[in-house]
Design a protein around this motif. Structure first.
Motif, PDB file in Angstrom:
ATOM      1  N   ILE A 116       0.846  -1.192   0.000  1.00 20.72           N
ATOM      2  CA  ILE A 116       0.000   0.000   0.000  1.00 20.72           C
ATOM      3  C   ILE A 116       0.876   1.236   0.000  1.00 20.72           C
ATOM      4  O   ILE A 116       1.865   1.315   0.732  1.00 20.72           O
ATOM      5  CB  ILE A 116      -0.943  -0.020   1.218  1.00 20.72           C
ATOM      6  CG1 ILE A 116      -2.030  -1.054   0.955  1.00 20.72           C
ATOM      7  CG2 ILE A 116      -1.555   1.340   1.464  1.00 20.72           C
ATOM      8  CD1 ILE A 116      -2.915  -1.313   2.125  1.00 20.72           C
ATOM      9  N   PHE A 176      -6.843   2.607   0.213  1.00 23.34           N
ATOM     10  CA  PHE A 176      -6.652   2.431   1.651  1.00 23.34           C
ATOM     11  C   PHE A 176      -6.447   3.783   2.329  1.00 23.34           C
ATOM     12  O   PHE A 176      -7.073   4.088   3.344  1.00 23.34           O
ATOM     13  CB  PHE A 176      -5.434   1.527   1.857  1.00 23.34           C
ATOM     14  CG  PHE A 176      -5.239   1.094   3.266  1.00 23.34           C
ATOM     15  CD1 PHE A 176      -5.998   0.077   3.794  1.00 23.34           C
ATOM     16  CD2 PHE A 176      -4.289   1.702   4.054  1.00 23.34           C
ATOM     17  CE1 PHE A 176      -5.815  -0.322   5.101  1.00 23.34           C
ATOM     18  CE2 PHE A 176      -4.100   1.299   5.363  1.00 23.34           C
ATOM     19  CZ  PHE A 176      -4.867   0.293   5.885  1.00 23.34           C
ATOM     20  N   TYR A 179      -9.592   5.652   2.502  1.00 20.59           N
ATOM     21  CA  TYR A 179     -10.441   5.217   3.607  1.00 20.59           C
ATOM     22  C   TYR A 179      -9.967   5.808   4.941  1.00 20.59           C
ATOM     23  O   TYR A 179     -10.778   6.212   5.768  1.00 20.59           O
ATOM     24  CB  TYR A 179     -10.484   3.697   3.681  1.00 20.59           C
ATOM     25  CG  TYR A 179     -11.456   3.208   4.721  1.00 20.59           C
ATOM     26  CD1 TYR A 179     -12.802   3.137   4.436  1.00 20.59           C
ATOM     27  CD2 TYR A 179     -11.042   2.863   5.994  1.00 20.59           C
ATOM     28  CE1 TYR A 179     -13.712   2.735   5.390  1.00 20.59           C
ATOM     29  CE2 TYR A 179     -11.940   2.461   6.953  1.00 20.59           C
ATOM     30  CZ  TYR A 179     -13.268   2.394   6.638  1.00 20.59           C
ATOM     31  OH  TYR A 179     -14.171   2.002   7.587  1.00 20.59           O
ATOM     32  N   ILE A 180      -8.648   5.837   5.113  1.00 20.94           N
ATOM     33  CA  ILE A 180      -8.105   6.381   6.370  1.00 20.94           C
ATOM     34  C   ILE A 180      -8.556   7.824   6.551  1.00 20.94           C
ATOM     35  O   ILE A 180      -9.061   8.213   7.603  1.00 20.94           O
ATOM     36  CB  ILE A 180      -6.568   6.307   6.375  1.00 20.94           C
ATOM     37  CG1 ILE A 180      -6.115   4.876   6.313  1.00 20.94           C
ATOM     38  CG2 ILE A 180      -5.993   7.063   7.554  1.00 20.94           C
ATOM     39  CD1 ILE A 180      -5.565   4.328   7.561  1.00 20.94           C
ATOM     40  N   GLU A 183     -12.343   8.228   7.220  1.00 24.21           N
ATOM     41  CA  GLU A 183     -12.791   7.929   8.571  1.00 24.21           C
ATOM     42  C   GLU A 183     -12.173   8.863   9.596  1.00 24.21           C
ATOM     43  O   GLU A 183     -12.803   9.194  10.595  1.00 24.21           O
ATOM     44  CB  GLU A 183     -12.423   6.485   8.928  1.00 24.21           C
ATOM     45  CG  GLU A 183     -13.213   5.448   8.184  1.00 24.21           C
ATOM     46  CD  GLU A 183     -14.567   5.223   8.808  1.00 24.21           C
ATOM     47  OE1 GLU A 183     -15.459   6.039   8.538  1.00 24.21           O
ATOM     48  OE2 GLU A 183     -14.718   4.255   9.539  1.00 24.21           O
ATOM     49  N   ALA A 184     -10.936   9.282   9.324  1.00 18.28           N
ATOM     50  CA  ALA A 184     -10.247  10.130  10.298  1.00 18.28           C
ATOM     51  C   ALA A 184     -11.027  11.417  10.507  1.00 18.28           C
ATOM     52  O   ALA A 184     -11.015  11.993  11.588  1.00 18.28           O
ATOM     53  CB  ALA A 184      -8.834  10.440   9.827  1.00 18.28           C
ATOM     54  N   ILE A 187     -13.773  11.616  13.598  1.00 12.82           N
ATOM     55  CA  ILE A 187     -13.522  11.843  15.025  1.00 12.82           C
ATOM     56  C   ILE A 187     -13.652  13.326  15.364  1.00 12.82           C
ATOM     57  O   ILE A 187     -14.448  13.686  16.223  1.00 12.82           O
ATOM     58  CB  ILE A 187     -12.160  11.272  15.450  1.00 12.82           C
ATOM     59  CG1 ILE A 187     -12.098   9.789  15.125  1.00 12.82           C
ATOM     60  CG2 ILE A 187     -11.902  11.518  16.911  1.00 12.82           C
ATOM     61  CD1 ILE A 187     -10.754   9.167  15.405  1.00 12.82           C
ATOM     62  N   PHE A 213     -20.520   5.725   9.853  1.00 12.04           N
ATOM     63  CA  PHE A 213     -19.637   4.598  10.153  1.00 12.04           C
ATOM     64  C   PHE A 213     -20.128   3.320   9.478  1.00 12.04           C
ATOM     65  O   PHE A 213     -19.361   2.580   8.879  1.00 12.04           O
ATOM     66  CB  PHE A 213     -19.579   4.424  11.675  1.00 12.04           C
ATOM     67  CG  PHE A 213     -18.448   3.566  12.155  1.00 12.04           C
ATOM     68  CD1 PHE A 213     -17.169   3.774  11.692  1.00 12.04           C
ATOM     69  CD2 PHE A 213     -18.663   2.564  13.082  1.00 12.04           C
ATOM     70  CE1 PHE A 213     -16.129   3.001  12.135  1.00 12.04           C
ATOM     71  CE2 PHE A 213     -17.621   1.782  13.531  1.00 12.04           C
ATOM     72  CZ  PHE A 213     -16.357   1.999  13.052  1.00 12.04           C
ATOM     73  N   LEU A 217     -18.071   1.247   6.605  1.00 15.20           N
ATOM     74  CA  LEU A 217     -17.557  -0.104   6.784  1.00 15.20           C
ATOM     75  C   LEU A 217     -17.916  -0.978   5.595  1.00 15.20           C
ATOM     76  O   LEU A 217     -17.147  -1.869   5.216  1.00 15.20           O
ATOM     77  CB  LEU A 217     -18.086  -0.688   8.086  1.00 15.20           C
ATOM     78  CG  LEU A 217     -17.380  -0.127   9.316  1.00 15.20           C
ATOM     79  CD1 LEU A 217     -18.080  -0.541  10.583  1.00 15.20           C
ATOM     80  CD2 LEU A 217     -15.948  -0.603   9.369  1.00 15.20           C
ATOM     81  N   LEU A 220     -15.372  -0.329   3.226  1.00 13.73           N
ATOM     82  CA  LEU A 220     -14.137  -1.013   3.600  1.00 13.73           C
ATOM     83  C   LEU A 220     -14.138  -2.437   3.056  1.00 13.73           C
ATOM     84  O   LEU A 220     -13.149  -2.906   2.487  1.00 13.73           O
ATOM     85  CB  LEU A 220     -13.987  -1.024   5.114  1.00 13.73           C
ATOM     86  CG  LEU A 220     -12.750  -1.731   5.638  1.00 13.73           C
ATOM     87  CD1 LEU A 220     -11.507  -1.004   5.206  1.00 13.73           C
ATOM     88  CD2 LEU A 220     -12.779  -1.847   7.142  1.00 13.73           C
TER      89      LEU A 220
END
Lengths: 538, 458
Positions: A116, A176, A179-180, A183-184, A187, A213, A217, A220
């Motif tokens: 990756i 990838f 996606y990080i 989602e990051a 928060i 979320f 997923l 994901l």
């Protein structure tokens, strides 16, 4: 008498200091722009990584400032946001509009065990969002100046980190990594809504988090399946594979689960009104301006190029969902009693236009969709800012409590009027260009859908103008005028906030090619690739 | 019958020997009047210095009976890390005089010796003995606060049920021996190919014992009660480190020794995995005590992690082991916060941010990491086990896992919500000793930095 004089002196002193500071910032920015303009060709540095990580480093600096020095924290975050905007200007200045390739590429091996890569790049589709996000972040910092008065430090850190993660989404070329970042962003956004939001913030925050979320997923799983099938997670390589039809269908829905929630498409839109209404002004602006654009961007980046056959098969469904969102959102707006909620539902309607344009799958439609996203970011962002500004004075968002605002805040009402007209899509404003292109594109491929969607333009004009009438005309409400008189009309800070957006409204309205030129070739390339696959299939 | 000569070769077992002597020495020194923190810190420093040297001892001992290969070394490093973190936590309760400190240090070291042996054993009897060394130390550890009624209840529960599971494991071992005529793994591998019902019976009992120890549903009953009753620092240890060892050891046996029966044991484990994810996550939703909540969350994590085991590949095994490394950081970190705040009721976490912004922030990291939200490290490992499971064609199982992950987000976020978004009920009497601070810092760094730079993957 004495104290009044002192107060006056103190306030003029404060005003002087602020004006000096603004001047300083402008000077600084001017110098930076000029020097960047001159030297950009000569210096080479990882532009995109700098953009992503500068706010992170900046929030580290803010972390070191003492909690009590709130003024310093605000100024520091303003400076960081302004510098971030300066840093993003090279994207505008030296972006090659005659190329379809990804530009400003950066590629490093990141997780060698899985192959990756940390791979960044932007093309005509994504560049505008990065610019818009940098601009809106400055405005968000400014608008929160007096609104946020608890946990100030955490607020600005969250704001800056949200910005980093969001532009990361638009820049990443590895599924990838995408996606990080995707989602990051959750928060800090969860905290922004939940900590600094309105009375019902806890419900809104958890709803926002869980909806997003669960969708993510599924994406994901989609990413893992793609990765196992092809052995790579590079988005550009992934779009060159031909997947079996059945797999395409499954993956289309897996990815759509994440993107539809973010857009938000009907019927998974219900988190949006709650989150919008409860979030602080800055949160609403980020949500409306950038965050919900990530969904439509994802559809353009994943669904259409990677699963063309499934896209063709699913187009009618998508169009129907879009039209439902457009009409339903507009109708719901008519019965809203809360200013912010009304604008939130208008977002559902406007984002319906975006997906309509995208799934028209022709040049005008997709271009219009992207432009509409930018427009919506500017106009709805501005409307939320306006609501935030007036909420600061009156502490109510209930439309029924307003009335006759035009007499007490004439300047404000002029600003609001312009944004209202832009939201309706009056020719001469940016809203017109986007909606026109979308309807044109949709008419080319699906006449009935275009006609149905066009009816919402009338409803749109109705709810926005009615809103304007109820808030700004009619009889002046005593409660409101009392509260307004304390602070008066817009102050300098607020004018500074709204001015760039007004400029953008007319600039795009009269000169849309400034933005269309960015995306023209990239959209063409996307559709060429798409059509060639479909042609082979036939 | 000739008894085979076993070559005596102690080289690769030296770390275990050092640990055993350390534990015995600690017991002896405990009799003298030595400052207790000196005892703890000398143990910590010694174990810490052992960590970088462990790879030197890679190799075999006693013929094939003891294998210290790279995977075992990796697991042992996790075990020692977890042991150090737990020792620091235990020493933080030292000032309060809650705990018999000398004995508990020695017991922790004995337990980790047992775990390290467990990971390396290639022979069923010594496997069982190491398992018992570990388990008995743990039972005693739970009861270390000898006048505490709750702790005693927990210890008795743990001992009875643990004893039962040991018996079941032993019976399984006996059946396997009966079927294969050997306790030696090398012979078992050779004999495994001739399928027999006896072997399947033995294997299933063996798995039951395994599920018992890592608290998979339906063998999870003991976990919430024991976790709640034991002193929090001990809970941090028993809820994390033994799971690493047991998962590592059993997973190796299942994947390396019994691949021929993969279909049989994996179908068992699929069932247990689904049940654990469902029951663990759903029951955690309604918990009012944070230790119980973490116990159920641990059960749910057991359900996720054995997805890698169910995949039945070497990569799946690696995914399990890396998951446990990360789980060590997240879980011990979360318990360290509980120790630092000295609060068990979730209600009392309201508004913690106001008084202790840093503790609230690290707890936020652990909660998001346990949920598996990037950029925390919990995501990377969850991604890894999902990846391995999908590679093995278990997309449906991963979809179930994903749905329960969403459920889990609710109760982890509830803690965050309480800390950040509610007004405080009372000012928590936090007792931040240096030891807890170190643990919190290490775990927080582990949960974030490794999430951005996953250097630990194998």
């Amino acid at each position: 008498m004495q104290t009044e004089l002192e107060n006056l002196q103190a306030s003029t002193e404060l005003l002087k200091r602020r004006l000096l500071l603004t001047l300083l910032i402008f000077l600084l920015s001017g110098v930076v722009i000029v020097s960047l303009g001159v030297f950009f060709d000569k210096i080479s540095y990882p532009v995109l990584s700098t953009l992503i990580f500068f706010p992170v480093v900046g929030s580290g600096i803010i972390l070191l400032i003492k909690r009590e020095q709130e003024e310093l924290i605000k100024i520091a975050s303003l400076i960081i946001a302004v510098i971030e905007f300066m840093l993003s200007l090279p994207l505008y200045l030296s972006f090659d509009r005659n190329s379809t390739a990804m530009q400003f590429r950066e590629e490093y091996m990141w997780i060698p065990q899985w192959g990756i890569k940390y791979s960044l790049g932007i093309d005509g589709i994504s560049v505008l969002f990065v610019l818009l996000s940098s601009l809106l972040t400055i405005l968000c910092v400014l608008v929160s100046w007096n609104e946020i008065n608890k946990k100030v430090k955490e607020f600005y850190i969250s704001l800056l980190i949200t910005h980093s993660a969001m532009i990361g989404v638009f820049m990443s070329l590895d599924a990838f990594l995408f996606y990080i970042f995707w989602e990051a962003m959750l928060i800090p956004m969860y905290l922004i809504v939940g900590v600094w939001g309105g009375p019902n913030r806890l419900y809104a925050a958890i709803k926002f988090f869980l909806y997003t979320f669960i969708g993510s997923l599924f994406m994901l799983i989609g990413i893992i399946v793609l990765y196992i099938y092809t052995g790579t997670s590079d988005i550009l390589k992934l779009s060159q594979f031909a997947y079996p039809y059945k797999m395409q269908l499954w993956l289309f829905w897996a990815f759509l689960a994440a993107f539809a929630v973010k857009v938000p498409m009907w019927p998974v839109h219900t988190w949006l009104p709650d989150a919008h209404t409860e979030a602080p002004t800055a949160g609403s602006v980020i949500l409306a301006g950038i965050l919900i654009k990530m969904g439509a961007y994802g559809i353009l980046r994943f669904n259409i190029p990677m699963f063309p056959e499934a896209t063709v098969a699913m187009t009618p469904v998508m169009l129907i969902l879009s039209v439902i969102a457009i009409v339903y959102g507009a109708l719901i707006c008519l019965v809203q009693k809360d200013l912010k909620r009304l604008i939130a539902y208008s977002s559902v309607s406007h984002m319906g236009f975006v997906t309509l344009g995208i799934f028209a799958l022709n040049h005008q439609g997709v271009q219009g969709g992207i432009l509409q996203m930018i427009n919506h970011g500017i106009v709805t962002g501005a409307l939320f800012l306006c609501v935030g500004i007036v909420y600061q004075r009156t502490h109510t968002r209930e439309i029924a409590k307003y009335g006759g605002l035009a007499t007490v805040m004439p300047l404000y009402s002029a600003f609001f009027m312009i944004f209202t007209l832009a939201s309706i899509g009056l020719p001469g404003t940016n809203g017109f260009i986007g909606e026109f292109l979308i309807l044109l594109g949709a008419f080319k491929s699906w006449k009935i859908m275009s006609v149905l969607a066009a009816t919402a333009l009338i409803t749109g004009a109705a709810y926005m103008l009615w809103l304007f009438q109820r808030v700004f005309f009619e009889k002046t409400n005593r409660y409101i005028s009392e509260h307004i008189n304390e602070d008066g009309d817009l102050n300098t800070r607020e004018i500074i906030i709204l001015l760039p957006l007004i400029l953008a409204v007319f600039w795009i309205g009269f000169f849309p090619n400034a933005l269309l030129g960015f995306m023209d070739l990239s959209v063409k390339e996307l559709l060429n690739q798409f059509n060639s696959v479909i042609g082979v299939m036939k | 019958m000739t008894i085979p000569q076993i070559p005596l070769d102690f080289n690769s077992i030296i770390p275990e020997i050092i640990l055993t002597s350390l534990a015995s020495l600690l017991l002896l020194l405990g009799l003298l009047r030595i400052n207790r923190s000196v005892l703890v810190w000398s143990a910590v420093v010694l174990i810490l210095s052992l960590i970088p040297t462990i790879p030197i001892f890679e190799g075999k001992a006693f013929g094939e009976f003891f294998l210290n290969d790279s995977l075992a070394v990796y697991i042992k490093i996790i075990l020692l890390l977890g042991t150090i973190l737990s020792l620091l936590l235990i020493s933080s309760s030292l000032s309060k005089g809650y705990i018999l400190i000398k004995e508990s240090i020695a017991l922790v070291v004995f337990a980790s010796t047992g775990m390290m042996l467990l990971v390396s054993c290639r022979e069923l009897i010594s496997f069982f003995v190491s398992l018992e060394l570990m388990s008995l130390s743990l039972y005693a550890l739970v009861a270390i606060r000898k006048y505490d009624i709750r702790a005693n209840e927990a210890a008795i529960k743990y001992f009875m049920l643990g004893g039962l599971s040991t018996v079941i494991t032993l019976f399984g071992i006996a059946l396997i021996y009966g079927a294969t005529k050997s306790t030696d793994f090398i012979h078992i591998i050779k004999a495994v190919n001739t399928s027999s019902e006896l072997l399947i019976g033995g294997l299933s009992l063996f798995i039951v014992g395994f599920c018992f120890k890592i608290a998979l549903v339906p063998f999870h009953m003991w976990a919430p009660d024991v976790y709640e009753g034991a002193p929090t620092s001990v809970t941090a240890f028993i809820s994390t480190v033994p799971k690493v060892a047991i998962l590592g050891a059993f997973a190796r046996i299942l994947i390396e020794i019994f691949p021929a029966y993969h279909l049989q044991w994996s179908s068992f484990l699929i069932l247990f995995s689904i049940l654990s994810m469902a029951i663990g996550n759903i029951l955690a939703l309604s918990q009012k005590n944070i230790k119980r909540m973490l116990a159920y969350s641990g059960i749910a994590h057991g359900g996720y992690v054995i997805l890698g085991l169910i995949a039945g590949t070497q990569a799946g095994l690696n995914a399990v082991v890396t998951y446990m490394l990360v789980y060590t950081f997240m879980n011990i970190g979360a318990f360290a916060v509980v120790i630092a705040l000295n609060e068990e009721s979730i209600e009392n976490y309201k508004g913690i941010h106001k008084y202790h912004p840093l503790i609230a922030f690290v707890m936020l990291i652990f909660m998001f990491s346990l949920t598996g939200v990037p950029p925390t490290v919990g995501f990377i490992v969850k991604f890894n086990v999902f990846l391995q499971a999908i590679k093995a064609g278990l997309v449906w199982l991963v979809i179930i896992a994903v749905l329960f992950t969403v459920v889990s987000a609710y109760y982890y976020l509830r803690v965050v919500m309480f800390m950040y978004m509610k007004e405080p009920l009372k000012r928590p009497a936090a007792s931040l000793s240096r030891d807890v601070e170190i643990v919190l810092a290490l775990c927080a760094i582990g949960s974030t930095i490794l999430g951005i730079l996953p250097l630990f993957l194998i």
